[in-house]
Design a protein around this motif. Structure first.
Motif, PDB file in Angstrom:
ATOM      1  N   PHE A  71       0.830  -1.207   0.000  1.00  0.00           N
ATOM      2  CA  PHE A  71       0.000   0.000   0.000  1.00  0.00           C
ATOM      3  C   PHE A  71       0.863   1.255   0.000  1.00  0.00           C
ATOM      4  O   PHE A  71       0.638   2.196  -0.778  1.00  0.00           O
ATOM      5  CB  PHE A  71      -0.924  -0.031   1.220  1.00  0.00           C
ATOM      6  CG  PHE A  71      -1.540   1.292   1.567  1.00  0.00           C
ATOM      7  CD1 PHE A  71      -2.227   2.047   0.630  1.00  0.00           C
ATOM      8  CD2 PHE A  71      -1.432   1.786   2.873  1.00  0.00           C
ATOM      9  CE1 PHE A  71      -2.795   3.275   0.967  1.00  0.00           C
ATOM     10  CE2 PHE A  71      -1.993   3.008   3.215  1.00  0.00           C
ATOM     11  CZ  PHE A  71      -2.672   3.763   2.257  1.00  0.00           C
ATOM     12  N   VAL A  72       1.879   1.301   0.853  1.00  0.00           N
ATOM     13  CA  VAL A  72       2.742   2.478   0.945  1.00  0.00           C
ATOM     14  C   VAL A  72       3.507   2.673  -0.362  1.00  0.00           C
ATOM     15  O   VAL A  72       3.652   3.812  -0.852  1.00  0.00           O
ATOM     16  CB  VAL A  72       3.699   2.350   2.144  1.00  0.00           C
ATOM     17  CG1 VAL A  72       4.738   3.469   2.111  1.00  0.00           C
ATOM     18  CG2 VAL A  72       2.918   2.374   3.452  1.00  0.00           C
ATOM     19  N   ALA A  73       3.984   1.590  -0.961  1.00  0.00           N
ATOM     20  CA  ALA A  73       4.733   1.708  -2.216  1.00  0.00           C
ATOM     21  C   ALA A  73       3.854   2.287  -3.323  1.00  0.00           C
ATOM     22  O   ALA A  73       4.285   3.183  -4.071  1.00  0.00           O
ATOM     23  CB  ALA A  73       5.284   0.347  -2.629  1.00  0.00           C
ATOM     24  N   VAL A  74       2.622   1.802  -3.469  1.00  0.00           N
ATOM     25  CA  VAL A  74       1.728   2.321  -4.511  1.00  0.00           C
ATOM     26  C   VAL A  74       1.374   3.779  -4.221  1.00  0.00           C
ATOM     27  O   VAL A  74       1.336   4.618  -5.135  1.00  0.00           O
ATOM     28  CB  VAL A  74       0.456   1.457  -4.608  1.00  0.00           C
ATOM     29  CG1 VAL A  74      -0.548   2.085  -5.583  1.00  0.00           C
ATOM     30  CG2 VAL A  74       0.803   0.038  -5.053  1.00  0.00           C
ATOM     31  N   ALA A  75       1.137   4.093  -2.932  1.00  0.00           N
ATOM     32  CA  ALA A  75       0.774   5.467  -2.577  1.00  0.00           C
ATOM     33  C   ALA A  75       1.912   6.432  -2.898  1.00  0.00           C
ATOM     34  O   ALA A  75       1.669   7.569  -3.318  1.00  0.00           O
ATOM     35  CB  ALA A  75       0.415   5.538  -1.095  1.00  0.00           C
ATOM     36  N   GLU A  76       3.145   6.015  -2.714  1.00  0.00           N
ATOM     37  CA  GLU A  76       4.282   6.901  -2.947  1.00  0.00           C
ATOM     38  C   GLU A  76       4.661   6.968  -4.432  1.00  0.00           C
ATOM     39  O   GLU A  76       5.100   8.016  -4.916  1.00  0.00           O
ATOM     40  CB  GLU A  76       5.473   6.442  -2.106  1.00  0.00           C
ATOM     41  CG  GLU A  76       5.239   6.642  -0.611  1.00  0.00           C
ATOM     42  CD  GLU A  76       6.380   6.135   0.259  1.00  0.00           C
ATOM     43  OE1 GLU A  76       6.366   6.423   1.464  1.00  0.00           O
ATOM     44  OE2 GLU A  76       7.279   5.437  -0.274  1.00  0.00           O
ATOM     45  N   GLU A  77       4.490   5.873  -5.137  1.00  0.00           N
ATOM     46  CA  GLU A  77       4.865   5.858  -6.558  1.00  0.00           C
ATOM     47  C   GLU A  77       3.723   6.345  -7.454  1.00  0.00           C
ATOM     48  O   GLU A  77       3.976   6.774  -8.584  1.00  0.00           O
ATOM     49  CB  GLU A  77       5.257   4.426  -6.970  1.00  0.00           C
ATOM     50  CG  GLU A  77       6.482   3.873  -6.260  1.00  0.00           C
ATOM     51  CD  GLU A  77       7.752   4.606  -6.626  1.00  0.00           C
ATOM     52  OE1 GLU A  77       7.786   5.266  -7.696  1.00  0.00           O
ATOM     53  OE2 GLU A  77       8.728   4.524  -5.844  1.00  0.00           O
TER      54      GLU A  77
ATOM     55  N   ARG B  31       2.812   4.011   7.415  1.00  0.00           N
ATOM     56  CA  ARG B  31       4.258   4.258   7.501  1.00  0.00           C
ATOM     57  C   ARG B  31       4.770   4.019   8.917  1.00  0.00           C
ATOM     58  O   ARG B  31       5.861   3.456   9.110  1.00  0.00           O
ATOM     59  CB  ARG B  31       4.558   5.682   7.053  1.00  0.00           C
ATOM     60  CG  ARG B  31       4.448   5.897   5.545  1.00  0.00           C
ATOM     61  CD  ARG B  31       4.521   7.360   5.206  1.00  0.00           C
ATOM     62  NE  ARG B  31       4.625   7.589   3.761  1.00  0.00           N
ATOM     63  CZ  ARG B  31       4.193   8.675   3.162  1.00  0.00           C
ATOM     64  NH1 ARG B  31       3.635   9.664   3.879  1.00  0.00           N
ATOM     65  NH2 ARG B  31       4.314   8.817   1.855  1.00  0.00           N
ATOM     66  N   ALA B  32       4.015   4.451   9.924  1.00  0.00           N
ATOM     67  CA  ALA B  32       4.418   4.246  11.318  1.00  0.00           C
ATOM     68  C   ALA B  32       4.470   2.756  11.651  1.00  0.00           C
ATOM     69  O   ALA B  32       5.370   2.290  12.359  1.00  0.00           O
ATOM     70  CB  ALA B  32       3.456   4.976  12.256  1.00  0.00           C
ATOM     71  N   LEU B  33       3.495   1.999  11.119  1.00  0.00           N
ATOM     72  CA  LEU B  33       3.481   0.559  11.366  1.00  0.00           C
ATOM     73  C   LEU B  33       4.710  -0.117  10.773  1.00  0.00           C
ATOM     74  O   LEU B  33       5.344  -0.967  11.406  1.00  0.00           O
ATOM     75  CB  LEU B  33       2.206  -0.056  10.771  1.00  0.00           C
ATOM     76  CG  LEU B  33       2.071  -1.584  10.886  1.00  0.00           C
ATOM     77  CD1 LEU B  33       2.054  -2.002  12.346  1.00  0.00           C
ATOM     78  CD2 LEU B  33       0.814  -2.061  10.166  1.00  0.00           C
ATOM     79  N   LEU B  34       5.083   0.287   9.563  1.00  0.00           N
ATOM     80  CA  LEU B  34       6.287  -0.279   8.938  1.00  0.00           C
ATOM     81  C   LEU B  34       7.540   0.083   9.721  1.00  0.00           C
ATOM     82  O   LEU B  34       8.453  -0.743   9.878  1.00  0.00           O
ATOM     83  CB  LEU B  34       6.411   0.207   7.495  1.00  0.00           C
ATOM     84  CG  LEU B  34       5.346  -0.295   6.513  1.00  0.00           C
ATOM     85  CD1 LEU B  34       5.613   0.253   5.125  1.00  0.00           C
ATOM     86  CD2 LEU B  34       5.297  -1.819   6.488  1.00  0.00           C
ATOM     87  N   ALA B  35       7.606   1.311  10.224  1.00  0.00           N
ATOM     88  CA  ALA B  35       8.769   1.730  11.001  1.00  0.00           C
ATOM     89  C   ALA B  35       8.887   0.913  12.281  1.00  0.00           C
ATOM     90  O   ALA B  35       9.983   0.486  12.666  1.00  0.00           O
ATOM     91  CB  ALA B  35       8.674   3.222  11.329  1.00  0.00           C
ATOM     92  N   ARG B  36       7.746   0.683  12.950  1.00  0.00           N
ATOM     93  CA  ARG B  36       7.772  -0.109  14.179  1.00  0.00           C
ATOM     94  C   ARG B  36       8.145  -1.558  13.880  1.00  0.00           C
ATOM     95  O   ARG B  36       8.853  -2.206  14.650  1.00  0.00           O
ATOM     96  CB  ARG B  36       6.405  -0.064  14.879  1.00  0.00           C
ATOM     97  CG  ARG B  36       6.028   1.284  15.441  1.00  0.00           C
ATOM     98  CD  ARG B  36       7.053   1.789  16.444  1.00  0.00           C
ATOM     99  NE  ARG B  36       7.227   0.835  17.548  1.00  0.00           N
ATOM    100  CZ  ARG B  36       8.298   0.779  18.315  1.00  0.00           C
ATOM    101  NH1 ARG B  36       9.309   1.600  18.084  1.00  0.00           N
ATOM    102  NH2 ARG B  36       8.365  -0.094  19.307  1.00  0.00           N
TER     103      ARG B  36
END
Length: 321
Positions: free
Chosen positions: A10-16, A70-75
């Motif tokens: 999800f984060v990759a698609v949102a950023e790209e 993003r916070a979940l991935l960082a944790r």
């Protein structure tokens, strides 16, 4: 569902803002990426992207969830990094024990070694007799300990056995203090100060048996461990005590009126090894198992017990109180 993996997509698609570029970034094909986004939308109950043949636009719901994602991935990354440090012995809690009477220089050397090589390791260090260490190792309330032999090592794994030769502490006024070495038999007429038998029963019996075999039967046996208490008994009741040589004994600074002399033939030794429950040796236990022998070699003149003496217990003591 692999929640972390789906959130990463999800984060990759949102950023790209493009499924093809996001798939390339993640190293996967585009169809599985689209399937993961659809699965995540179904699990969350919200639409994350508006799709067209040319454009991918994040929805309002997706934008609101992006920072949480993003916070979940960082944790998640922090958790994995912490686990790696624990596995490598760089962090975590180690419950360890050392026996009473170990020289302060040896304790400091062990702590210094662990701090130098494993600065993130949290050490919960206890001063415990061999008997108490064995009980706590058996109940898994202790991860690792430095024990005296002989003792019952059932269920334990052991590091190398080291030996420290014992000498005798005497009043400076004793005629034996003028000798360079003292035979055990020459101590006849002196009381003996030794640790309580309950602390290490087999070691206690082994020590008194060896004394008896070499011609020394104490007039009486008194129990004590702290240096000040032991020195007081030596100075006041015609007593002696056995201890390895360390910096204090070498310089004669153990106490006013007290001297240390080696024993003829080195008949008495403390024998140590690091012990831990079978199958429970991790990186932090290994760190302690390496640090303790190094410290004993450098501060207490310990050496490898070669050829190693048997670790089995005597069937019965030859000395009886």
């Amino acid at each position: 569902m692999d929640l972390i993996g789906h959130v990463r997509c999800f984060v990759a698609v949102a950023e790209e803002r493009h499924f093809g570029r996001a798939a390339e970034r993640l190293g996967i094909a585009q169809p599985p990426l689209s399937q993961r986004i659809q699965r995540l939308e179904k699990e969350l109950g919200v639409r994350l992207f508006e799709r067209s043949s040319r454009h991918v636009t994040i929805t309002r719901s997706g934008a609101l969830l992006l920072e949480e994602a993003r916070a979940l991935l960082a944790r998640s990354e922090a958790l994995m990094a912490c686990a790696t440090r624990i596995k490598d012995g760089q962090s975590g809690l180690l419950r360890a024990a050392l026996p009473s009477g170990l020289a302060g220089e040896a304790v400091a050397a062990i702590l210094g070694d662990l701090h130098q090589h494993h600065p993130g390791l949290e050490l919960e260090l206890h001063e415990l007799s061999t008997a108490h260490q064995l009980a706590r190792l058996a109940s898994h309330d202790l991860d690792v300990g430095l024990i005296h032999h002989p003792c019952d090592v059932t269920g334990l794994e052991l590091g190398p056995v080291l030996r420290c030769e014992l000498g005798v502490l005497l009043p400076r006024t004793s005629v034996l203090a003028t000798r360079e070495e003292v035979p055990l038999a020459a101590l006849t007429g002196h009381s003996l100060v030794v640790f309580p038998r309950a602390d290490a029963p087999a070691l206690y019996d082994d020590l008194l048996t060896t004394c008896a075999r070499n011609g020394y039967t104490p007039d009486s046996v008194r129990h004590g461990q702290g240096d000040s208490f032991v020195h007081g008994l030596i100075l006041s009741v015609n007593a002696v005590a056995f201890t390895p040589q360390d910096r204090n004994t070498a310089t004669g600074s153990r106490g006013s009126g007290i001297v240390w002399r080696p024993l003829v033939g080195a008949p008495l030794t403390w024998r140590y090894s690091v012990a831990w429950p079978q199958g429970r040796k991790d990186t932090s236990v290994t760190a302690f198992a390496d640090a303790a022998p190094r410290a004993l070699r450098s501060t207490a003149a310990a050496s490898a017990d070669l050829p190693p003496r048997p670790l089995h217990l005597r069937p019965a003591s030859e000395y009886w109180l």
